[in-house]
Design an enzyme around this catalytic site. Structure first.
Site, PDB file in Angstrom:
ATOM      1  N   ASN A 152      66.118  65.319  15.079  1.00 54.04           N
ATOM      2  CA  ASN A 152      67.461  64.835  15.401  1.00 54.04           C
ATOM      3  C   ASN A 152      68.124  64.079  14.257  1.00 54.04           C
ATOM      4  O   ASN A 152      69.336  63.922  14.241  1.00 54.04           O
ATOM      5  CB  ASN A 152      67.433  63.946  16.653  1.00 54.04           C
ATOM      6  CG  ASN A 152      66.406  62.852  16.564  1.00 54.04           C
ATOM      7  OD1 ASN A 152      65.220  63.103  16.361  1.00 54.04           O
ATOM      8  ND2 ASN A 152      66.854  61.625  16.684  1.00 54.04           N
ATOM      9  N   CYS A 328      69.818  56.179  18.550  1.00 51.18           N
ATOM     10  CA  CYS A 328      68.906  55.174  19.070  1.00 51.18           C
ATOM     11  C   CYS A 328      68.535  54.145  18.024  1.00 51.18           C
ATOM     12  O   CYS A 328      68.178  53.032  18.347  1.00 51.18           O
ATOM     13  CB  CYS A 328      67.637  55.833  19.583  1.00 51.18           C
ATOM     14  SG  CYS A 328      68.015  57.163  20.679  1.00 51.18           S
TER      15      CYS A 328
HETATM   16  N1  PLP Z   1      64.728  64.029  21.940  1.00 49.04           N
HETATM   17  C1  PLP Z   1      65.571  64.186  20.927  1.00 49.04           C
HETATM   18  C2  PLP Z   1      65.157  64.987  19.740  1.00 49.04           C
HETATM   19  C3  PLP Z   1      66.844  63.615  20.973  1.00 49.04           C
HETATM   20  O1  PLP Z   1      67.678  63.767  19.945  1.00 49.04           O
HETATM   21  C4  PLP Z   1      67.209  62.865  22.117  1.00 49.04           C
HETATM   22  C5  PLP Z   1      68.520  62.194  22.176  1.00 49.04           C
HETATM   23  O2  PLP Z   1      69.076  61.784  21.200  1.00 49.04           O
HETATM   24  C6  PLP Z   1      66.277  62.747  23.169  1.00 49.04           C
HETATM   25  C7  PLP Z   1      65.053  63.350  23.039  1.00 49.04           C
HETATM   26  C8  PLP Z   1      66.600  61.979  24.405  1.00 49.04           C
HETATM   27  O3  PLP Z   1      67.458  62.713  25.224  1.00 49.04           O
HETATM   28  P1  PLP Z   1      68.297  61.986  26.363  1.00 49.04           P
HETATM   29  O4  PLP Z   1      69.436  61.301  25.690  1.00 49.04           O
HETATM   30  O5  PLP Z   1      68.733  63.079  27.259  1.00 49.04           O
HETATM   31  O6  PLP Z   1      67.397  61.028  27.033  1.00 49.04           O
END
Ligand code: PLP
Length: 391
Positions: A152, A328
Protein backbone atom coordinates in the site's frame (compact mmCIF):
# COMPACT_ATOMS: atom_id res chain seq x y z
CA UNK A 1 -9.79 26.65 -4.65
CA UNK A 2 -10.31 23.47 -6.67
CA UNK A 3 -9.30 20.58 -4.49
CA UNK A 4 -7.21 17.73 -5.86
CA UNK A 5 -7.42 14.24 -4.41
CA UNK A 6 -4.33 12.07 -4.87
CA UNK A 7 -4.72 9.70 -1.93
CA UNK A 8 -6.69 6.89 -3.55
CA UNK A 9 -4.69 4.14 -1.84
CA UNK A 10 -6.11 5.44 1.46
CA UNK A 11 -9.65 5.50 0.14
CA UNK A 12 -11.58 6.32 -3.02
CA UNK A 13 -14.70 8.42 -3.59
CA UNK A 14 -17.97 6.52 -3.98
CA UNK A 15 -19.27 6.16 -7.54
CA UNK A 16 -22.67 7.72 -8.20
CA UNK A 17 -23.99 4.31 -9.30
CA UNK A 18 -22.82 2.80 -6.02
CA UNK A 19 -24.61 5.50 -4.03
CA UNK A 20 -27.82 4.93 -6.01
CA UNK A 21 -27.66 1.16 -5.51
CA UNK A 22 -27.08 1.59 -1.78
CA UNK A 23 -29.80 4.20 -1.30
CA UNK A 24 -32.24 1.88 -3.03
CA UNK A 25 -31.41 -0.87 -0.57
CA UNK A 26 -31.60 1.46 2.41
CA UNK A 27 -35.02 2.70 1.31
CA UNK A 28 -36.60 -0.48 0.02
CA UNK A 29 -34.74 -3.63 1.05
CA UNK A 30 -34.63 -3.03 4.77
CA UNK A 31 -35.60 -6.57 5.70
CA UNK A 32 -33.30 -8.61 7.91
CA UNK A 33 -31.72 -11.26 5.64
CA UNK A 34 -32.24 -13.86 8.38
CA UNK A 35 -36.02 -13.31 8.40
CA UNK A 36 -38.03 -15.92 6.56
CA UNK A 37 -40.67 -13.49 5.23
CA UNK A 38 -40.43 -11.82 1.84
CA UNK A 39 -38.70 -8.66 3.16
CA UNK A 40 -35.93 -10.78 4.64
CA UNK A 41 -35.67 -13.07 1.65
CA UNK A 42 -35.39 -10.17 -0.79
CA UNK A 43 -32.46 -8.80 1.21
CA UNK A 44 -30.92 -12.28 1.37
CA UNK A 45 -31.13 -12.64 -2.42
CA UNK A 46 -29.28 -9.33 -2.85
CA UNK A 47 -26.43 -10.60 -0.67
CA UNK A 48 -26.25 -13.96 -2.42
CA UNK A 49 -26.12 -12.26 -5.82
CA UNK A 50 -23.06 -10.27 -4.77
CA UNK A 51 -21.47 -13.39 -3.27
CA UNK A 52 -21.88 -15.15 -6.62
CA UNK A 53 -20.49 -12.12 -8.45
CA UNK A 54 -17.38 -11.99 -6.22
CA UNK A 55 -16.91 -15.77 -6.55
CA UNK A 56 -17.09 -15.52 -10.35
CA UNK A 57 -14.46 -12.77 -10.35
CA UNK A 58 -12.06 -14.89 -8.28
CA UNK A 59 -13.01 -18.22 -9.93
CA UNK A 60 -13.96 -19.77 -6.60
CA UNK A 61 -17.11 -21.12 -5.01
CA UNK A 62 -19.60 -18.64 -3.45
CA UNK A 63 -19.30 -20.60 -0.19
CA UNK A 64 -15.69 -19.40 0.00
CA UNK A 65 -16.65 -15.73 0.28
CA UNK A 66 -17.44 -14.34 3.75
CA UNK A 67 -18.64 -10.74 3.97
CA UNK A 68 -16.98 -8.66 6.70
CA UNK A 69 -16.80 -5.01 7.71
CA UNK A 70 -13.39 -4.29 6.15
CA UNK A 71 -9.92 -5.45 5.20
CA UNK A 72 -8.74 -5.14 8.79
CA UNK A 73 -11.46 -7.47 10.05
CA UNK A 74 -10.82 -9.99 7.29
CA UNK A 75 -7.10 -10.10 8.02
CA UNK A 76 -7.71 -10.35 11.78
CA UNK A 77 -10.19 -13.15 11.36
CA UNK A 78 -7.90 -15.18 9.12
CA UNK A 79 -4.69 -14.81 11.14
CA UNK A 80 -6.34 -15.25 14.54
CA UNK A 81 -8.36 -18.25 13.49
CA UNK A 82 -5.33 -19.90 11.91
CA UNK A 83 -3.70 -19.79 15.34
CA UNK A 84 -6.77 -20.41 17.49
CA UNK A 85 -8.45 -23.09 15.41
CA UNK A 86 -6.02 -24.51 12.87
CA UNK A 87 -3.05 -25.09 15.16
CA UNK A 88 -0.64 -22.64 13.54
CA UNK A 89 2.48 -22.33 15.72
CA UNK A 90 4.68 -20.35 13.37
CA UNK A 91 3.99 -17.31 11.17
CA UNK A 92 6.26 -16.16 8.37
CA UNK A 93 5.58 -12.57 7.35
CA UNK A 94 7.48 -9.44 6.30
CA UNK A 95 8.14 -6.00 7.81
CA UNK A 96 6.29 -4.47 4.83
CA UNK A 97 2.80 -5.59 5.87
CA UNK A 98 -0.09 -3.27 6.67
CA UNK A 99 -0.52 -2.57 10.38
CA UNK A 100 -3.66 -4.71 10.57
CA UNK A 101 -1.55 -7.75 9.66
CA UNK A 102 1.63 -6.72 11.50
CA UNK A 103 -0.16 -5.94 14.77
CA UNK A 104 -2.31 -9.06 14.60
CA UNK A 105 0.78 -11.22 14.07
CA UNK A 106 2.46 -9.48 17.05
CA UNK A 107 -0.66 -10.09 19.12
CA UNK A 108 -0.53 -13.80 18.30
CA UNK A 109 3.12 -13.86 19.29
CA UNK A 110 2.47 -12.12 22.63
CA UNK A 111 -0.74 -13.86 23.62
CA UNK A 112 -0.34 -17.28 22.03
CA UNK A 113 3.42 -17.73 21.92
CA UNK A 114 3.47 -18.13 18.14
CA UNK A 115 6.93 -18.04 16.60
CA UNK A 116 7.24 -15.17 14.12
CA UNK A 117 9.84 -15.06 11.36
CA UNK A 118 10.31 -11.98 9.17
CA UNK A 119 11.34 -12.34 5.57
CA UNK A 120 13.46 -9.23 4.96
CA UNK A 121 13.13 -7.39 1.63
CA UNK A 122 16.11 -5.98 -0.25
CA UNK A 123 16.40 -2.25 -1.02
CA UNK A 124 13.97 -2.61 -3.92
CA UNK A 125 11.41 -4.29 -1.66
CA UNK A 126 11.92 -7.72 -3.28
CA UNK A 127 12.03 -10.97 -1.36
CA UNK A 128 14.28 -13.98 -1.78
CA UNK A 129 11.81 -16.82 -2.40
CA UNK A 130 14.55 -19.44 -1.95
CA UNK A 131 14.91 -18.11 1.57
CA UNK A 132 11.18 -18.59 2.16
CA UNK A 133 11.47 -22.17 0.93
CA UNK A 134 14.48 -22.72 3.17
CA UNK A 135 12.69 -21.36 6.26
CA UNK A 136 9.62 -23.46 5.52
CA UNK A 137 11.74 -26.59 5.23
CA UNK A 138 13.60 -25.84 8.46
CA UNK A 139 10.76 -26.85 10.79
CA UNK A 140 7.77 -29.17 11.02
CA UNK A 141 5.74 -26.60 12.94
CA UNK A 142 2.37 -25.85 11.40
CA UNK A 143 3.03 -22.60 9.55
CA UNK A 144 1.06 -19.69 8.15
CA UNK A 145 2.74 -17.46 5.56
CA UNK A 146 1.16 -14.02 5.36
CA UNK A 147 2.46 -11.68 2.66
CA UNK A 148 0.59 -8.87 0.96
CA UNK A 149 -0.04 -8.89 -2.79
CA UNK A 150 0.38 -5.17 -3.54
CA UNK A 151 2.15 -2.97 -1.04
CA UNK A 152 0.00 0.00 0.00
CA UNK A 153 2.94 2.40 0.37
CA UNK A 154 5.09 1.65 -2.66
CA UNK A 155 2.85 -0.47 -4.90
CA UNK A 156 5.36 -3.38 -5.15
CA UNK A 157 3.66 -6.57 -6.31
CA UNK A 158 4.63 -10.10 -5.35
CA UNK A 159 4.12 -13.11 -7.60
CA UNK A 160 1.14 -14.64 -5.78
CA UNK A 161 1.21 -17.90 -7.69
CA UNK A 162 4.90 -18.49 -7.10
CA UNK A 163 4.58 -17.89 -3.35
CA UNK A 164 1.40 -19.98 -3.13
CA UNK A 165 3.14 -22.90 -4.85
CA UNK A 166 6.12 -22.72 -2.47
CA UNK A 167 3.72 -22.74 0.49
CA UNK A 168 1.68 -25.60 -0.97
CA UNK A 169 4.77 -27.69 -1.60
CA UNK A 170 5.82 -27.18 2.03
CA UNK A 171 2.30 -27.78 3.40
CA UNK A 172 2.11 -24.27 4.84
CA UNK A 173 -1.03 -22.16 4.83
CA UNK A 174 -0.82 -19.01 2.70
CA UNK A 175 -2.75 -15.81 3.36
CA UNK A 176 -2.35 -12.73 1.20
CA UNK A 177 -3.64 -9.28 2.08
CA UNK A 178 -5.08 -8.43 -1.33
CA UNK A 179 -6.79 -5.22 -0.20
CA UNK A 180 -4.90 -2.97 -2.65
CA UNK A 181 -5.09 -5.26 -5.68
CA UNK A 182 -8.69 -6.58 -5.48
CA UNK A 183 -10.83 -5.16 -8.27
CA UNK A 184 -7.76 -3.48 -9.80
CA UNK A 185 -6.30 -6.68 -11.25
CA UNK A 186 -7.65 -9.94 -12.61
CA UNK A 187 -7.26 -12.58 -9.91
CA UNK A 188 -7.90 -16.25 -10.59
CA UNK A 189 -7.76 -18.24 -7.37
CA UNK A 190 -8.56 -21.48 -9.22
CA UNK A 191 -5.04 -21.16 -10.62
CA UNK A 192 -3.33 -19.79 -7.48
CA UNK A 193 -3.34 -22.24 -4.58
CA UNK A 194 -3.55 -19.67 -1.79
CA UNK A 195 -5.77 -20.36 1.23
CA UNK A 196 -6.95 -16.93 2.33
CA UNK A 197 -7.27 -13.40 0.97
CA UNK A 198 -8.95 -10.14 1.93
CA UNK A 199 -10.83 -7.28 0.32
CA UNK A 200 -12.09 -3.82 1.24
CA UNK A 201 -14.72 -2.09 -0.92
CA UNK A 202 -13.60 1.48 -0.21
CA UNK A 203 -10.37 0.90 -2.14
CA UNK A 204 -12.31 0.67 -5.42
CA UNK A 205 -15.05 3.30 -5.12
CA UNK A 206 -17.28 1.21 -2.88
CA UNK A 207 -18.41 2.06 0.65
CA UNK A 208 -16.33 2.03 3.82
CA UNK A 209 -17.40 -0.64 6.28
CA UNK A 210 -17.78 -3.36 3.67
CA UNK A 211 -15.32 -6.07 2.68
CA UNK A 212 -14.90 -9.80 2.46
CA UNK A 213 -12.54 -12.63 3.27
CA UNK A 214 -11.78 -15.41 0.82
CA UNK A 215 -11.51 -18.63 2.80
CA UNK A 216 -10.60 -21.76 0.89
CA UNK A 217 -13.22 -24.49 1.33
CA UNK A 218 -12.40 -27.20 3.83
CA UNK A 219 -9.69 -25.06 5.44
CA UNK A 220 -11.56 -25.39 8.73
CA UNK A 221 -11.23 -21.68 9.52
CA UNK A 222 -13.68 -20.27 12.08
CA UNK A 223 -14.83 -16.73 12.72
CA UNK A 224 -13.84 -14.44 15.58
CA UNK A 225 -17.30 -12.91 16.07
CA UNK A 226 -19.72 -15.34 17.63
CA UNK A 227 -23.49 -15.06 17.67
CA UNK A 228 -26.04 -15.90 15.00
CA UNK A 229 -25.61 -18.23 12.02
CA UNK A 230 -24.90 -15.48 9.48
CA UNK A 231 -22.15 -16.08 6.92
CA UNK A 232 -22.22 -19.80 7.72
CA UNK A 233 -21.40 -18.92 11.36
CA UNK A 234 -18.04 -17.54 10.28
CA UNK A 235 -19.10 -13.97 10.87
CA UNK A 236 -22.09 -13.49 13.14
CA UNK A 237 -24.12 -10.27 13.04
CA UNK A 238 -26.88 -8.94 10.83
CA UNK A 239 -25.39 -8.32 7.41
CA UNK A 240 -24.64 -4.84 6.11
CA UNK A 241 -26.92 -5.33 3.10
CA UNK A 242 -26.44 -1.84 1.65
CA UNK A 243 -22.66 -2.12 2.11
CA UNK A 244 -22.55 -5.51 0.41
CA UNK A 245 -24.67 -4.27 -2.50
CA UNK A 246 -22.38 -1.21 -2.73
CA UNK A 247 -19.35 -3.51 -2.85
CA UNK A 248 -21.02 -5.53 -5.61
CA UNK A 249 -21.84 -2.46 -7.70
CA UNK A 250 -18.32 -1.05 -7.27
CA UNK A 251 -16.82 -4.40 -8.26
CA UNK A 252 -19.08 -4.64 -11.31
CA UNK A 253 -17.97 -1.19 -12.51
CA UNK A 254 -14.28 -1.84 -11.77
CA UNK A 255 -14.28 -5.15 -13.62
CA UNK A 256 -16.19 -3.95 -16.66
CA UNK A 257 -13.89 -0.91 -17.03
CA UNK A 258 -10.64 -2.44 -15.75
CA UNK A 259 -8.84 -2.20 -19.10
CA UNK A 260 -9.83 1.42 -19.60
CA UNK A 261 -9.15 2.43 -15.99
CA UNK A 262 -5.78 0.69 -15.76
CA UNK A 263 -4.58 2.14 -19.08
CA UNK A 264 -5.60 5.62 -17.95
CA UNK A 265 -3.96 5.31 -14.53
CA UNK A 266 -0.74 3.82 -15.93
CA UNK A 267 -0.57 6.72 -18.38
CA UNK A 268 -1.08 9.23 -15.58
CA UNK A 269 1.53 7.43 -13.48
CA UNK A 270 4.07 7.48 -16.33
CA UNK A 271 3.33 11.16 -16.90
CA UNK A 272 3.91 11.88 -13.19
CA UNK A 273 7.20 9.95 -13.23
CA UNK A 274 8.38 11.82 -16.35
CA UNK A 275 7.43 15.24 -15.06
CA UNK A 276 8.93 14.68 -11.60
CA UNK A 277 12.15 13.30 -13.10
CA UNK A 278 12.48 16.37 -15.34
CA UNK A 279 11.44 19.02 -12.84
CA UNK A 280 12.81 17.94 -9.47
CA UNK A 281 16.53 17.31 -9.45
CA UNK A 282 17.55 14.29 -7.42
CA UNK A 283 14.04 12.83 -7.15
CA UNK A 284 13.85 9.05 -6.72
CA UNK A 285 11.14 6.44 -6.73
CA UNK A 286 10.93 3.93 -3.91
CA UNK A 287 11.02 0.17 -4.34
CA UNK A 288 9.72 -0.90 -7.74
CA UNK A 289 7.16 1.88 -7.74
CA UNK A 290 8.22 3.29 -11.10
CA UNK A 291 8.33 -0.10 -12.86
CA UNK A 292 5.23 -1.01 -14.86
CA UNK A 293 5.51 -4.78 -14.48
CA UNK A 294 6.35 -4.92 -10.79
CA UNK A 295 4.12 -2.26 -9.33
CA UNK A 296 0.42 -1.54 -9.01
CA UNK A 297 -0.61 1.26 -11.38
CA UNK A 298 -2.55 3.07 -8.66
CA UNK A 299 0.48 3.92 -6.47
CA UNK A 300 3.64 5.95 -7.01
CA UNK A 301 6.07 6.30 -4.12
CA UNK A 302 8.39 9.27 -4.50
CA UNK A 303 11.49 10.28 -2.54
CA UNK A 304 12.18 14.01 -2.54
CA UNK A 305 15.86 14.92 -2.02
CA UNK A 306 15.32 17.09 1.07
CA UNK A 307 13.72 16.72 4.47
CA UNK A 308 10.35 18.37 4.83
CA UNK A 309 8.16 16.79 7.51
CA UNK A 310 5.48 19.42 6.80
CA UNK A 311 5.16 18.73 3.09
CA UNK A 312 1.78 17.00 3.44
CA UNK A 313 0.43 20.04 5.26
CA UNK A 314 1.94 22.46 2.72
CA UNK A 315 0.33 20.58 -0.16
CA UNK A 316 -2.95 20.36 1.73
CA UNK A 317 -2.90 24.15 2.12
CA UNK A 318 -2.61 24.33 -1.66
CA UNK A 319 -5.66 22.09 -1.96
CA UNK A 320 -3.78 18.88 -2.79
CA UNK A 321 -4.53 15.80 -0.70
CA UNK A 322 -1.60 13.44 -0.70
CA UNK A 323 -0.08 11.04 1.77
CA UNK A 324 3.45 10.90 3.15
CA UNK A 325 3.13 7.17 3.64
CA UNK A 326 0.07 5.06 4.22
CA UNK A 327 -2.97 6.75 5.77
CA UNK A 328 -2.42 4.78 8.95
CA UNK A 329 1.11 6.06 9.51
CA UNK A 330 1.03 9.44 7.78
CA UNK A 331 0.06 11.27 11.00
CA UNK A 332 2.98 9.73 12.82
CA UNK A 333 6.38 11.38 13.06
CA UNK A 334 8.13 8.01 13.00
CA UNK A 335 9.19 6.82 9.53
CA UNK A 336 7.19 3.87 8.26
CA UNK A 337 8.58 0.34 8.48
CA UNK A 338 8.52 0.14 4.69
CA UNK A 339 10.76 3.21 4.34
CA UNK A 340 13.05 1.91 7.09
CA UNK A 341 13.51 -1.27 5.05
CA UNK A 342 14.17 0.51 1.76
CA UNK A 343 16.26 3.53 2.71
CA UNK A 344 19.73 3.94 4.14
CA UNK A 345 19.99 5.86 7.41
CA UNK A 346 21.35 9.07 5.77
CA UNK A 347 18.65 8.91 3.10
CA UNK A 348 16.04 8.74 5.86
CA UNK A 349 17.52 11.85 7.47
CA UNK A 350 17.74 13.88 4.27
CA UNK A 351 14.73 12.97 2.19
CA UNK A 352 10.93 13.03 2.21
CA UNK A 353 8.77 10.16 0.98
CA UNK A 354 5.48 11.00 -0.71
CA UNK A 355 2.81 8.57 -1.84
CA UNK A 356 0.83 9.73 -4.86
CA UNK A 357 -2.11 7.43 -5.54
CA UNK A 358 -4.36 7.64 -8.56
CA UNK A 359 -7.89 6.76 -9.60
CA UNK A 360 -9.63 6.75 -12.98
CA UNK A 361 -10.76 10.28 -12.11
CA UNK A 362 -7.20 11.68 -11.87
CA UNK A 363 -6.26 14.04 -14.70
CA UNK A 364 -2.97 15.27 -16.17
CA UNK A 365 -4.05 18.81 -15.28
CA UNK A 366 -4.22 17.78 -11.64
CA UNK A 367 -0.75 16.29 -11.88
CA UNK A 368 0.47 19.59 -13.42
CA UNK A 369 -0.88 21.46 -10.38
CA UNK A 370 0.90 19.00 -8.07
CA UNK A 371 4.18 19.34 -9.97
CA UNK A 372 3.95 23.15 -9.89
CA UNK A 373 3.41 22.99 -6.11
CA UNK A 374 6.34 20.63 -5.65
CA UNK A 375 8.59 22.82 -7.82
CA UNK A 376 7.71 25.78 -5.60
CA UNK A 377 8.37 23.87 -2.38
CA UNK A 378 11.58 22.33 -3.72
CA UNK A 379 12.86 25.73 -4.93
CA UNK A 380 12.58 26.94 -1.34
CA UNK A 381 15.00 24.23 -0.34
CA UNK A 382 17.66 24.95 -2.93
CA UNK A 383 17.48 28.68 -2.08
CA UNK A 384 17.95 27.90 1.61
CA UNK A 385 20.81 25.61 0.73
CA UNK A 386 22.48 28.26 -1.45
CA UNK A 387 22.05 30.95 1.24
CA UNK A 388 23.49 28.68 3.87
CA UNK A 389 26.47 27.96 1.64
CA UNK A 390 27.05 31.73 1.24
CA UNK A 391 26.86 32.46 4.95
N1 PLP B 1 -4.46 -3.89 3.98
C1 PLP B 1 -3.96 -2.96 3.17
C2 PLP B 1 -2.85 -3.32 2.24
C3 PLP B 1 -4.48 -1.67 3.18
O1 PLP B 1 -3.96 -0.74 2.37
C4 PLP B 1 -5.54 -1.36 4.07
C5 PLP B 1 -6.06 0.01 4.15
O2 PLP B 1 -5.38 0.97 3.95
C6 PLP B 1 -6.04 -2.39 4.89
C7 PLP B 1 -5.48 -3.64 4.81
C8 PLP B 1 -7.16 -2.14 5.84
O3 PLP B 1 -8.37 -2.07 5.16
P1 PLP B 1 -9.64 -1.40 5.84
O4 PLP B 1 -9.44 0.08 5.75
O5 PLP B 1 -10.79 -1.87 5.04
O6 PLP B 1 -9.69 -1.86 7.24
Amino acid sequence: MNKIYLDNAATTPLSAEVIDAMVNVLKINYGNPSSTHSFGQEAKILIENVRRQVADYLHVSPAEIIFTSCGTESNNMIIKSCVNHLGVERIITSPMEHKCVAETVMDMKKRKGVEVIYLRPDKKGDFDWNKLDEILKSSDKKTLVTLMHANNEIGNLIDLKKVALICQENKALFHSDTVQSMAHMNLDFSDIPLDFASCSAHKFHGPKGSGFAFIRKASGLKGIITGGPQERTLRAGTENVAGIVGLGKALEISLSLMQEYSTHMQEIKNYTIDRLSTEIEGVKFNGRSAEVDHSLYTVLSVLLPYKDPLIGLKLDMKGIAISQGSACSSGATKPSMVMMMLLEEDEMQNSTPLRISFSHLTTKEEIDVLIAALIEISAGYSIEKTNAEHR
